[in-house]
Structure formats: C-alpha cells, structure tokens
Scaffold this active site. Structure first.
Site, PDB file in Angstrom:
ATOM      1  N   ASP A  79       7.077   6.358   9.390  1.00 26.63           N
ATOM      2  CA  ASP A  79       6.466   7.667   9.669  1.00 26.63           C
ATOM      3  C   ASP A  79       5.714   8.269   8.487  1.00 26.63           C
ATOM      4  O   ASP A  79       5.060   9.305   8.620  1.00 26.63           O
ATOM      5  CB  ASP A  79       7.517   8.646  10.182  1.00 26.63           C
ATOM      6  CG  ASP A  79       8.702   8.808   9.220  1.00 26.63           C
ATOM      7  OD1 ASP A  79       8.535   8.523   8.014  1.00 26.63           O
ATOM      8  OD2 ASP A  79       9.790   9.204   9.688  1.00 26.63           O
ATOM      9  N   GLY A  80       5.838   7.655   7.315  1.00 23.04           N
ATOM     10  CA  GLY A  80       5.133   8.163   6.149  1.00 23.04           C
ATOM     11  C   GLY A  80       5.712   9.435   5.569  1.00 23.04           C
ATOM     12  O   GLY A  80       5.115  10.062   4.683  1.00 23.04           O
ATOM     13  N   GLY A 109       0.797  -1.227   0.000  1.00 17.81           N
ATOM     14  CA  GLY A 109       0.000   0.000   0.000  1.00 17.81           C
ATOM     15  C   GLY A 109       0.829   1.276   0.000  1.00 17.81           C
ATOM     16  O   GLY A 109       2.053   1.260   0.058  1.00 17.81           O
ATOM     17  N   ARG A 123      -1.208  -0.233  -9.715  1.00 11.52           N
ATOM     18  CA  ARG A 123      -0.019  -1.042  -9.991  1.00 11.52           C
ATOM     19  C   ARG A 123      -0.396  -2.508 -10.215  1.00 11.52           C
ATOM     20  O   ARG A 123      -1.521  -2.929  -9.931  1.00 11.52           O
ATOM     21  CB  ARG A 123       0.937  -0.984  -8.793  1.00 11.52           C
ATOM     22  CG  ARG A 123       1.380   0.432  -8.432  1.00 11.52           C
ATOM     23  CD  ARG A 123       0.830   0.857  -7.070  1.00 11.52           C
ATOM     24  NE  ARG A 123       1.108   2.261  -6.768  1.00 11.52           N
ATOM     25  CZ  ARG A 123       2.314   2.745  -6.502  1.00 11.52           C
ATOM     26  NH1 ARG A 123       3.351   1.939  -6.464  1.00 11.52           N
ATOM     27  NH2 ARG A 123       2.470   4.021  -6.254  1.00 11.52           N
ATOM     28  N   ASP A 142       7.485   5.472  -9.089  1.00 13.37           N
ATOM     29  CA  ASP A 142       8.240   5.221  -7.856  1.00 13.37           C
ATOM     30  C   ASP A 142       9.747   5.304  -8.065  1.00 13.37           C
ATOM     31  O   ASP A 142      10.437   4.294  -8.154  1.00 13.37           O
ATOM     32  CB  ASP A 142       7.853   3.865  -7.251  1.00 13.37           C
ATOM     33  CG  ASP A 142       6.434   3.874  -6.714  1.00 13.37           C
ATOM     34  OD1 ASP A 142       5.885   4.966  -6.536  1.00 13.37           O
ATOM     35  OD2 ASP A 142       5.884   2.801  -6.476  1.00 13.37           O
ATOM     36  N   LYS A 160       3.636  12.945  -1.780  1.00 14.48           N
ATOM     37  CA  LYS A 160       4.530  11.894  -1.296  1.00 14.48           C
ATOM     38  C   LYS A 160       5.370  12.461  -0.154  1.00 14.48           C
ATOM     39  O   LYS A 160       6.092  13.431  -0.334  1.00 14.48           O
ATOM     40  CB  LYS A 160       5.441  11.395  -2.419  1.00 14.48           C
ATOM     41  CG  LYS A 160       6.316  10.209  -2.025  1.00 14.48           C
ATOM     42  CD  LYS A 160       7.066   9.674  -3.227  1.00 14.48           C
ATOM     43  CE  LYS A 160       7.940   8.482  -2.839  1.00 14.48           C
ATOM     44  NZ  LYS A 160       8.667   7.931  -4.013  1.00 14.48           N
ATOM     45  N   ASP A 196       4.825  -4.077  -7.071  1.00 15.35           N
ATOM     46  CA  ASP A 196       4.105  -2.905  -6.562  1.00 15.35           C
ATOM     47  C   ASP A 196       4.669  -1.610  -7.118  1.00 15.35           C
ATOM     48  O   ASP A 196       4.104  -0.537  -6.876  1.00 15.35           O
ATOM     49  CB  ASP A 196       4.139  -2.876  -5.027  1.00 15.35           C
ATOM     50  CG  ASP A 196       5.547  -2.865  -4.476  1.00 15.35           C
ATOM     51  OD1 ASP A 196       6.289  -3.829  -4.735  1.00 15.35           O
ATOM     52  OD2 ASP A 196       5.920  -1.891  -3.780  1.00 15.35           O
ATOM     53  N   ASN A 197       5.769  -1.698  -7.863  1.00 14.15           N
ATOM     54  CA  ASN A 197       6.376  -0.501  -8.466  1.00 14.15           C
ATOM     55  C   ASN A 197       6.190  -0.470  -9.976  1.00 14.15           C
ATOM     56  O   ASN A 197       6.909   0.246 -10.665  1.00 14.15           O
ATOM     57  CB  ASN A 197       7.868  -0.436  -8.141  1.00 14.15           C
ATOM     58  CG  ASN A 197       8.128  -0.181  -6.671  1.00 14.15           C
ATOM     59  OD1 ASN A 197       7.294   0.396  -5.985  1.00 14.15           O
ATOM     60  ND2 ASN A 197       9.266  -0.609  -6.178  1.00 14.15           N
ATOM     61  N   GLY A 222       2.485   3.728   1.594  1.00 19.68           N
ATOM     62  CA  GLY A 222       3.020   3.968   2.935  1.00 19.68           C
ATOM     63  C   GLY A 222       3.348   5.414   3.208  1.00 19.68           C
ATOM     64  O   GLY A 222       3.365   5.850   4.359  1.00 19.68           O
TER      65      GLY A 222
END
Length: 535
Positions: A134-135, A100, A199, A279, A122, A269-270, A102
């Site tokens: 921490d995102g 997901g 993705r 990404d 982002k 996922d990329n 993040g």
C-alpha cells in the site's frame, strides 16, 4: 514556507515514460512521477525545528497549516513534481531485481544552507515500486526512524535527516511478525532529507539489465552533482568515484561500531552512495556486547547482518557495486585494488576509533607498544562477551577508571573495589568469579599499565573519552516505550527522547534515569529485543 528549486541532478536522469501509478515493472527510467495519497486527518506529532529553520527561517512551522498539508502529502506544492526512484538490489545475498521506492515519494529539492537537499515523504502512498503493497507506513516504524536519524546526527554519524513526523488519521493493516496475525495500526508519514538518496542498487539495476548507456548516464550525473571533487573524466573518474564510495562506506561502518549501532538489513538497496546511514528498519543498539547480535527477526538464523559482520557485508555489497560499474571501467584489477583499500581503511579506522574509546594512543613508531595496543583491543572484545556487559555503560564509565589506584590494589579485594565504576555495566556482577574474573583482571591490569606507560593525564583522558563514548543512545526498549505511549495518543516520551538524544555526550542530570542497562522485562519483548522488516 518551503520553496522547491530546480534539481539539476534529477533532470539529468531519464524518467519513466509511463504516467501510470500502478505496481509494475519499470523497464526504462530512473524515476516515475507519482502523487502522494491524501490523508484523512493529518496532525503533527513532532517537528525538527532546528532543521526547519535552516530551510525557512521565517515561518513558524507549528502554526502553519499549509506546511502540515505539505509534509503529510495532502497538498502538492508549487514547483514540485513528486517522484519515486527506480533501483534494484541484492537482498540477503540474492539478486532481487527491481525494487525502488515502494513507500517513498520525493517532493523535490530545497536549499539547506549552501547546498541542495532532497525532501522525501515516507509512507505517503503507493508508487509503481510498491510491489502490490500500500505504500503506507505505521506509527511505530515512523517513530523509530524519526528518533533514530536525529540521534545519529547528534552522535556525529553520517545519516539522512528527519524534518517532521505526522499522523495521517488513517488506519493501516500490518502483520508485525509475518505470522498471519494482521491488525490495524495508526498510519504516519515521516518527512526525511538527504543531499541524495541514490543507493548501490541504483547502479545495479541498469547494469543487470544491460542498459550501459543508462548506467553511464547515472554515473556521470552522480559524479557531476554529488562528487564535485572529482576533476578527471572517463575511466579515471569512475575509479575515483568508486574509491571515494569505498572510503566513505568504511568510515561509516567504523562510526556504527563506535556507538554500537546495528543496521539490521544491509541489502545493497539500503546502502547510500554518499556513505550515509539510510533506511532505518529493524535497527538496534547493542546493549549487552555481542558481535553476533542482529535486531532483525528475518536474519535470526544466519545473522548475516549482525554487529560483528557489518564491515564484511558492506565489503560484499561494494563488490556488487564494482560489478555494476565494471562495464564502464572494463578492467577488474583497478576495482579489486580499490576494494583491498576498503579493508585497509576499515582496519586502520577501527583501530584508531577503539583507541579513542579506550583513551589510549596508537603510536605507529613504537612497534612493540603498537602490538600491545592491538592485543589489548582484541582481548577486550573477547572478555566483553564472557558475561553480559552493557557496551554503552562500559565505555562511558571506563573514562573514570583510576589506573594508579588499581595497580596499587590487592587483587583479592572485593569485586566492587577491583572493578570500580565499570561494575555497573555488568548485568550479573555475581558472574565475575573464577576464570571470568581472572580474565577481566588481566585485561584491566594490562590496560592500567598501558595508561601509565603512555603517561596520559586522567582529566584529559576523561574529557576525550566522553567525547566519543556517548552516555545516551536510543536503546530498543526506549523507542518501544515511546511507541506504546504514542499509540495511545501520548507523544510526551517521543519529545523527551528527542531532546535527550540531541546531546548524547552530555551528562544531562535531569535525564539520568536513561543512563541504565536494559530492564529485564525488555529482554525478549517484541520491539525491544528484535523486530521484523515490517516494523
């Protein structure tokens, strides 16, 4: 000001029933509502004025404080319900489960000319998919993505876009090399855009969970809103969708190989379902041509994601996507047939691309000449690694090669005369002796003879080659230099490189200093030679 509009694609997908913004498993739903984290003292570092004007031609983004609040995550705009996407993926060949967004938060959809694009922040704070992180994002990684995504756009490579880069005014704790040496770094937020951020892993997660209804929901919505050219329904539509994804992916990898780009972390996922570069993590550009080079320190041993393996690992990823949508198709044979087409598309595209880079023709009807062309390409890939040869400089300088003069030359002449303009591309010209010199002379001779046989006009060849062989790319050391200045509060080099990379095929005499091989000090310097995923 940016106006957000209804995103029918997102509204067609099931959402996470929970409102908790805590790191957790999200068993149902394709996205979760989240709120960006307020920043201490945001400030713009750079803005993509040309892209912004396509969204809102009436607002001066430099003088609009509300825009800074919006693009740094400090204020949620009207008509916006920020969310983060839920997806899974294979990482380094192994199923990783739920991943997901993040550290990515979607603000919503905006009109960009005649289409809808999703606007995403982002580094704007934690989400349910942050996995105890921490995102947030740091300045160095944000500078790299901002510059690179716009460089790729100018190169003609399908990519997500970058709208702005801003400091948050907060410090972020990071371990650059994953070796226990943590340090605080400047926090930053990048606003990025794409028609869609779905993705391969978006399809893998519901398939892996056995949620076939959800898988069908996602696939139908993706086709309806992002593949309008598909007019069929049911299994035929799913197969047509998969074929388009395979074709676009093959075309994307050909473009990466053309400019010498290495993604560095091609997990499922990329990989964008639209065939976009997405990404920008530990990416890099080939400097000395080396098919085995990877910029990712995590991948240093296996080189799974090295330059020469990008087409193969993309095919592996497409197999995982095929496995994911298999429950909708229920037949392996048609999916396997399409995967075979991927191989054919890539091989044909790669050959055509290399011919353009070399300024030669691929005349299918001349079988004997075609074999000469294929051999010339294969042999070039062999001689390029005999001694360090800068990929970008080599192909750019090759456009000035004089085939007639070379064929008339005594091959015992000094190497400066034999190699002509391309001599500059070699890191150690003194290594051009013995078998290395002989191999190069043989290749150049074959190349010159083919140019003469095909009767290609020298001026037209130069023009055509310079249109596909960039003079300027975002070399690793260039990005690192910009980062080091930015970390001291000087953003002048970020601006200079941004301007340079908008016109990568032009001569740009005032920027000639950037048309050069990597300096020796950058050979093994962190950030110049290799990076970690935390970069």
């Amino acid at each position: 000001m940016i106006k957000f509009v209804k995103d029918l694609f997102i509204e067609a997908l099931s959402k996470d029933p929970s409102q908790k913004n805590t790191s957790r498993t999200v068993p149902h739903g394709f996205y979760s509502y989240v709120t960006p984290k307020e920043t201490k003292n945001p400030s713009f570092i750079h803005q993509n004025k040309a892209l912004y004007k396509k969204i809102d031609p009436d607002t001066d983004l430099l003088k609009n404080s509300k825009l800074l609040d919006l693009l740094s995550g400090n204020k949620i705009p009207e008509n916006s319900l920020p969310y983060s996407m839920n997806y899974g993926g294979h990482q380094f060949g192994h199923w990783a489960g739920q991943l997901g967004d993040g550290r990515a938060i979607h603000l919503g959809a905006v009109k960009l000319e005649n289409s809808l694009w999703q606007l995403q922040l982002k580094g704007a704070g934690p989400t349910p998919y942050s996995r105890n992180a921490d995102g947030l994002a740091v300045l160095r990684s944000s500078v790299r993505e901002y510059l690179c995504s716009e460089a790729m756009q100018a190169l003609g490579v399908p990519t997500t876009r970058a709208l702005s880069l801003s400091l948050t005014g907060d410090l972020v704790l990071r371990d650059v090399l994953y070796n226990g040496n943590t340090a605080y770094e400047a926090g930053a937020v990048i606003a990025r855009m794409a028609p869609c951020f779905i993705r391969f892993g978006s399809f893998e997660l519901p398939a892996n969970r056995g949620q076939i209804n959800a898988l069908e929901e996602l696939t139908k919505a993706t086709i309806k809103y992002h593949f309008p050219e598909i007019k069929t329904t049911g299994k035929e539509a799913y197969l047509e969708f998969f074929e388009i994804v395979c074709t676009r992916t093959a075309a994307l990898i050909v473009e990466w190989q053309r400019v010498g780009f290495v993604h560095g972390v091609l997990n499922t996922d990329n990989m964008s379902i639209l065939g976009l570069t997405i990404d920008y993590g530990p990416y890099g550009w080939l400097e000395p041509y080396d098919p085995n080079w990877t910029p990712n320190t995590t991948d240093a041993k296996e080189s799974r994601y090295c330059f020469g393996n990008q087409s193969k690992v993309s095919l592996w990823n497409l197999y995982q996507l095929a496995n994911a949508i298999y429950p909708l198709v229920e037949e392996a044979a048609p999916l396997e047939k399409i995967l075979d087409l991927y191989k054919a598309h890539f091989e044909k595209g790669y050959c055509q691309m290399m011919c353009k880079k070399l300024g030669i023709k691929l005349r299918e009807e001349h079988q004997k000449e075609k074999q000469e062309v294929l051999k010339l390409i294969a042999t070039l890939e062999e001689v390029l690694v005999l001694t360090e040869t800068d990929m970008t400089l080599f192909f750019r300088l090759l456009s000035s090669f004089n085939s007639k003069a070379f064929l008339a030359m005594d091959k015992k002449s000094p190497i400066a005369s034999i190699f002509g303009p391309i001599l500059i591309a070699f890191y150690t010209p003194e290594a051009l002796v013995g078998i290395i010199k002989e191999s190069w002379v043989t290749w150049i001779t074959d190349y010159a003879k083919l140019l003469e046989k095909q009767g290609i006009n020298a001026q037209l060849r130069l023009k055509n080659m310079n249109a596909v062989n960039p003079k300027y790319v975002l070399r690793n050391y260039m990005a690192q230099m910009a980062i080091e200045k930015a970390e001291k509060g000087d953003y002048s080099l970020v601006s200079e490189l941004y301007e340079l990379l908008q016109f990568p095929y032009e001569e740009q005499p005032s920027f000639e200093n950037w048309f050069a091989k990597r300096p020796e000090w950058a050979r093994n310097k962190i950030g110049c030679s290799a990076l970690s995923c935390s970069s």
